[in-house]
Motif scaffolding. Structure first.
Motif, PDB file in Angstrom:
ATOM      1  N   PRO A   1       0.820  -1.219   0.000  1.00 43.93           N
ATOM      2  CA  PRO A   1       0.000   0.000   0.000  1.00 43.93           C
ATOM      3  C   PRO A   1       0.851   1.265   0.000  1.00 43.93           C
ATOM      4  CG  PRO A   1      -0.912  -1.598   1.528  1.00 43.93           C
ATOM      5  CD  PRO A   1       0.407  -2.150   1.076  1.00 43.93           C
ATOM      6  N   GLU A   2       0.486   2.201  -0.869  1.00 42.17           N
ATOM      7  CA  GLU A   2       1.184   3.476  -0.973  1.00 42.17           C
ATOM      8  C   GLU A   2       0.308   4.649  -0.556  1.00 42.17           C
ATOM      9  OE1 GLU A   2       2.362   3.631  -5.036  1.00 42.17           O
ATOM     10  OE2 GLU A   2       4.057   2.256  -4.784  1.00 42.17           O
ATOM     11  N   GLU A   3      -0.898   4.342  -0.061  1.00 46.02           N
ATOM     12  CA  GLU A   3      -1.849   5.412   0.284  1.00 46.02           C
ATOM     13  C   GLU A   3      -1.575   5.912   1.710  1.00 46.02           C
ATOM     14  OE1 GLU A   3      -3.180   2.722  -2.796  1.00 46.02           O
ATOM     15  OE2 GLU A   3      -2.827   2.351  -0.677  1.00 46.02           O
ATOM     16  N   TRP A   4      -0.399   6.531   1.896  1.00 48.02           N
ATOM     17  CA  TRP A   4      -0.034   7.050   3.207  1.00 48.02           C
ATOM     18  C   TRP A   4       0.988   8.162   3.043  1.00 48.02           C
ATOM     19  CZ3 TRP A   4       5.102   6.677   4.895  1.00 48.02           C
ATOM     20  CH2 TRP A   4       5.932   5.812   4.165  1.00 48.02           C
ATOM     21  N   LEU A   5       1.153   8.947   4.079  1.00 46.98           N
ATOM     22  CA  LEU A   5       2.135  10.026   4.106  1.00 46.98           C
ATOM     23  C   LEU A   5       2.928   9.944   5.404  1.00 46.98           C
ATOM     24  CD1 LEU A   5      -0.214  12.957   2.972  1.00 46.98           C
ATOM     25  CD2 LEU A   5       1.506  11.820   1.552  1.00 46.98           C
ATOM     26  N   PRO A   6       4.213  10.278   5.367  1.00 41.90           N
ATOM     27  CA  PRO A   6       4.991  10.252   6.613  1.00 41.90           C
ATOM     28  C   PRO A   6       4.630  11.405   7.546  1.00 41.90           C
ATOM     29  CG  PRO A   6       6.350  11.028   4.781  1.00 41.90           C
ATOM     30  CD  PRO A   6       5.047  10.569   4.191  1.00 41.90           C
ATOM     31  N   VAL A   7       4.167  12.516   6.960  1.00 46.64           N
ATOM     32  CA  VAL A   7       3.793  13.689   7.751  1.00 46.64           C
ATOM     33  C   VAL A   7       2.430  14.155   7.262  1.00 46.64           C
ATOM     34  CG1 VAL A   7       4.394  16.058   8.391  1.00 46.64           C
ATOM     35  CG2 VAL A   7       6.215  14.366   8.036  1.00 46.64           C
TER      36      VAL A   7
END
Length: 441
Positions: free
Chosen positions: A297-303
């Motif tokens: 999954p790539e549907e995320w952000l670190p900040v």
């Protein structure tokens, strides 16, 4: 698929009988059917019908059979269904053609599971039932075989397509066969009666009963395949024994059990899929699903993107309305959707996949309603079950749910998920939940 096959796509293999004959239309229906029902009751044993169905359902009896037939009487024929309420399962139908049509009688029987017919005695009773029916009702054709074998035979015929319509040749040899008089004469009565098989018997109307092996359930064993090839090539000298045997062994290989080894993040979802395929395809599908590896999954952000909405309560209320709309629309088909759990997401994955949802519904409705509603619902599950916190944005697809040290994008995931039927696997809700779960504090 005809009415008698309505339960075919099921978990277990089964033995199926197709029996077509003629009957005496000059006597009353009760007398005409008495031999059929006498024999059924004498030989069915553990799979004896318990329920008879016309327009309504009744407990099996001679009287209810006649009543059900009368309820389903049409201009050309009458019919009744038979079933059981307990294992072993039964799907059976009886159809009679009415004057001025030719006096045809058709019986369909499907008994599940096939493993019942590992017993020689039970198979002997089944054969005796067919033999006795065929002795009383002049039979034109009858076969009994495993469902999976029939499915495999449909895709590995021994005849070229242009020849497949020829009636006076043996296209397949089933476990049990009654070859009608025309076919017997075409093949040659002497050749037919000398077929190497467990049982070969001439019947009163000139048909021939042929049973390959003492039991039906071991049809895929190598010994059974050799016997089947020998019988088929004897009846069809134009066929090559080695070629026929190789094809039969390939059919058996397609049924060898494959142990499920699904990717753990999608195993709860993938484990439901094989039973939705035809029994003959199931092991190949398990192997394909074993090899399937969904994209990370790539549907995320670190900040987190900072919230830019003026009225968070109103935005959350609008998300709640979207989520509730999805629940209202699907709660009868996916009851667990009301629980907002990981299992609910898996149930949704299975529902959308089984429905071919992205293919069957209009794209503007999916993009404008289903995907946003699903994104809101997915976000709510992350909040409720994983302790997440909404970080709201004016642009819906940018709205985030903070879980642990990452922020997740449920609306983006839902949009990607709904792009195609393959996307339902590649971007499953089940996998997304388990990926987020790993970052729960």
């Amino acid at each position: 698929m005809n009415g008698a096959e309505k339960h075919e796509l099921n978990i277990d293999d089964r033995l199926r009988l197709s029996f077509e004959a003629t009957f005496d239309q000059t006597v009353d229906l009760k007398r005409a059917l008495e031999p059929l029902l006498n024999v059924l009751e004498a030989h069915a044993g553990v799979w004896m019908p318990e329920v008879v169905e016309g327009k309504r359902k009744y407990t099996y009896s001679r009287a209810t059979v006649l009543k059900a037939l009368d309820e389903k009487r049409g201009k050309k024929s009458m019919s009744a269904g038979f079933s059981r309420v307990a294992s072993p399962l039964l799907d059976m139908s009886l159809r009679l053609w009415l004057p001025p049509s030719a006096p045809r009688l058709y019986v369909w029987i499907s008994v599940q599971p096939l493993s019942l017919f590992m017993e020689t005695a039970r198979c002997r009773e089944f054969v005796e039932m067919v033999r006795t029916w065929a002795a009383h009702y002049p039979v034109s054709d009858a076969t009994a075989n495993s469902l999976s074998e029939d499915q495999l035979a449909d895709v590995s015929s021994f005849d070229r397509a242009e020849e497949a319509s020829e009636e006076n040749r043996v296209h397949e040899v089933s476990w049990l066969n009654v070859f009608g008089p025309k076919l017997v004469e075409s093949v040659g009565r002497e050749r037919m009666l000398s077929t190497p098989a467990h049982l070969v018997e001439e019947l009163p109307n000139g048909s021939v009963l042929l049973v390959l092996r003492p039991t039906a359930a071991d049809f895929a064993s190598d010994e059974a395949r050799v016997a089947q090839a020998r019988a088929h090539v004897h009846l069809r000298p134009d066929l090559d024994f080695d070629t026929v045997l190789r094809t039969l062994r390939e059919r058996s290989a397609a049924l060898v059990p494959v142990e499920p080894r699904f990717h753990p993040d999608v195993a709860p979802f993938l484990s439901r899929l094989p039973d939705e395929f035809a029994i003959s395809e199931r092991q190949r599908k398990i192997a394909e699903l074993n090899a399937f590896r969904p994209p990370v999954p790539e549907e995320w952000l670190p900040v987190a993107l900072p919230s830019d909405v003026a009225n968070p309560e109103r935005v959350l209320e609008s998300y709640g309305d979207l989520s509730e709309g999805l629940v209202a629309g699907l709660h009868t088909k996916v009851p667990s959707i009301m629980d907002e759990t990981a299992e609910s997401l898996t149930d949704l994955d299975f529902f959308f996949w089984k429905e071919d949802f992205p293919k069957r519904y209009e794209r503007h409705l999916i993009d404008g309603h289903t995907a946003p509603a699903l994104g809101a619902y997915l976000g709510d599950v992350l909040v409720r079950r994983l302790g997440g916190t909404w970080v709201l944005r004016q642009k819906m697809e940018e709205s985030q749910v903070r879980v642990g040290k990452r922020v997740w994008l449920p609306f983006l995931r839902a949009r990607r998920y709904m792009q195609s039927c393959q996307s339902l696997l590649d971007y499953s809700l089940t996998q997304f939940f388990h990926e987020v779960e790993r970052y729960r504090p």
